[in-house]
Scaffold this motif. Sequence first.
Motif, short mmCIF file in Angstrom:
data_model
loop_
_atom_site.label_atom_id
_atom_site.label_comp_id
_atom_site.label_asym_id
_atom_site.label_seq_id
_atom_site.Cartn_x
_atom_site.Cartn_y
_atom_site.Cartn_z
N HIS A 244 -12.26 -2.58 6.22
CA HIS A 244 -11.54 -1.98 5.10
C HIS A 244 -11.67 -2.75 3.79
N ARG A 245 -12.44 -3.83 3.79
CA ARG A 245 -12.60 -4.68 2.61
C ARG A 245 -11.24 -5.20 2.10
N ILE A 246 -10.40 -5.61 3.05
CA ILE A 246 -9.15 -6.29 2.72
C ILE A 246 -9.42 -7.79 2.79
N PRO A 247 -9.41 -8.49 1.67
CA PRO A 247 -9.75 -9.92 1.67
C PRO A 247 -8.83 -10.71 2.60
N PRO A 248 -9.37 -11.72 3.27
CA PRO A 248 -8.55 -12.54 4.18
C PRO A 248 -7.36 -13.20 3.49
N GLY A 249 -7.47 -13.41 2.16
CA GLY A 249 -6.37 -14.03 1.44
C GLY A 249 -5.35 -13.07 0.87
N ALA A 250 -5.59 -11.76 1.02
CA ALA A 250 -4.64 -10.77 0.50
C ALA A 250 -3.40 -10.72 1.38
N ARG A 251 -2.25 -10.56 0.76
CA ARG A 251 -1.01 -10.50 1.54
C ARG A 251 -0.92 -9.19 2.30
N LEU A 252 -0.52 -9.29 3.57
CA LEU A 252 -0.22 -8.12 4.38
C LEU A 252 1.29 -8.05 4.53
N HIS A 253 1.87 -6.94 4.13
CA HIS A 253 3.32 -6.76 4.18
C HIS A 253 3.60 -5.48 4.95
N ALA A 254 4.28 -5.60 6.08
CA ALA A 254 4.43 -4.46 6.99
C ALA A 254 5.12 -3.27 6.33
N THR A 255 6.19 -3.50 5.59
CA THR A 255 6.91 -2.39 4.97
C THR A 255 6.01 -1.62 4.02
N ASP A 256 5.22 -2.34 3.22
CA ASP A 256 4.32 -1.66 2.29
C ASP A 256 3.23 -0.90 3.03
N LEU A 257 2.68 -1.52 4.06
CA LEU A 257 1.58 -0.88 4.80
C LEU A 257 2.04 0.37 5.53
N THR A 258 3.25 0.34 6.09
CA THR A 258 3.72 1.48 6.87
C THR A 258 4.33 2.58 6.01
N SER A 259 4.65 2.27 4.77
CA SER A 259 5.23 3.28 3.89
C SER A 259 4.24 3.81 2.86
N GLY A 260 3.02 3.27 2.87
CA GLY A 260 2.00 3.74 1.95
C GLY A 260 2.13 3.20 0.55
N ARG A 261 2.86 2.09 0.39
CA ARG A 261 3.09 1.57 -0.96
C ARG A 261 2.10 0.48 -1.37
N SER A 262 1.22 0.10 -0.48
CA SER A 262 0.33 -1.03 -0.78
C SER A 262 -1.12 -0.59 -0.66
N ARG A 263 -1.98 -1.19 -1.48
CA ARG A 263 -3.42 -0.95 -1.33
C ARG A 263 -4.12 -2.30 -1.47
N PRO A 264 -4.11 -3.10 -0.39
CA PRO A 264 -4.68 -4.44 -0.45
C PRO A 264 -6.20 -4.47 -0.42
N SER A 265 -6.83 -3.33 -0.25
CA SER A 265 -8.28 -3.27 -0.11
C SER A 265 -9.00 -3.30 -1.46
N LEU A 266 -10.21 -3.87 -1.44
CA LEU A 266 -11.08 -3.83 -2.61
C LEU A 266 -11.82 -2.50 -2.70
N ASN A 267 -11.73 -1.72 -1.65
CA ASN A 267 -12.40 -0.41 -1.62
C ASN A 267 -11.53 0.61 -2.35
N PRO A 268 -12.01 1.20 -3.44
CA PRO A 268 -11.19 2.15 -4.19
C PRO A 268 -10.84 3.40 -3.40
N ASP A 269 -11.57 3.67 -2.32
CA ASP A 269 -11.29 4.85 -1.51
C ASP A 269 -10.36 4.56 -0.34
N PHE A 270 -9.92 3.32 -0.21
CA PHE A 270 -9.03 2.96 0.90
C PHE A 270 -7.69 3.68 0.75
N SER A 271 -7.22 4.25 1.84
CA SER A 271 -5.93 4.95 1.86
C SER A 271 -4.98 4.23 2.79
N VAL A 272 -3.95 3.62 2.22
CA VAL A 272 -3.01 2.90 3.07
C VAL A 272 -2.22 3.88 3.94
#
Length: 224
Positions: free
Chosen positions: A53-81
Amino acid sequence: MNCHTRFRLHYIDDSGSADTGYTTFTWLALAPESWAAAQQQWLRFRADLYARHRIPPGARLHATDLTSGRSRPSLNPDFSVRTHGLTIVRDGLDVIAAIRGLTVGTVYRHGGHPSEAKRELYRALVNHLDGELHRTGHMGMIFMDGDGSDHRYAGAHRELHPDTRGLIEAPVFRSAEHDQWVQMADFAAWSAYQSILRKPTKRRFWNWYPRTLGPLDPHGPLAL
């Protein structure tokens, strides 16, 4: 440090909401000699997220954001959280559950003023962990998200009996933006909270904690 080291590292994160009245703390605990192998398992997961998904190893992963669709930690502009966020959290929980030597625990409280409930629950948590360390002849430390400006946490440690305490020092604060273990604890805390809250609209999350981390939690979520 050898295989007989009697020391435990505790990585802790909180969850809950003033709206629901629940306050929770969840911890991941392991011996220092298991730390490096566990870190490598998690970093392999982070490398896989970058490959997929081109999510950098140093990017923060936050469960609430990931499960609610509020985060886009990927460098890929087409990534859909909204498409991949739930899978990332579930896969991360599976990685944590597979770490050898890891134990997990959760405590919670319902009701009361949020700030007061959090302070009192943390005090109860510190006493609970200190008692376990004393019974097993271990020493231990706590690491958690934050900058150390909230002094209620250190105060709970100062109340421990100096002759019997197993938890040494005050909690060590680490930034969730940069610390992988704090992010791992966040995944665990989020899943534990969902299993306790059991919100009808989030029914699919109710069993994530018991099915993944439950076998590593000898007591199950404890009301303290």
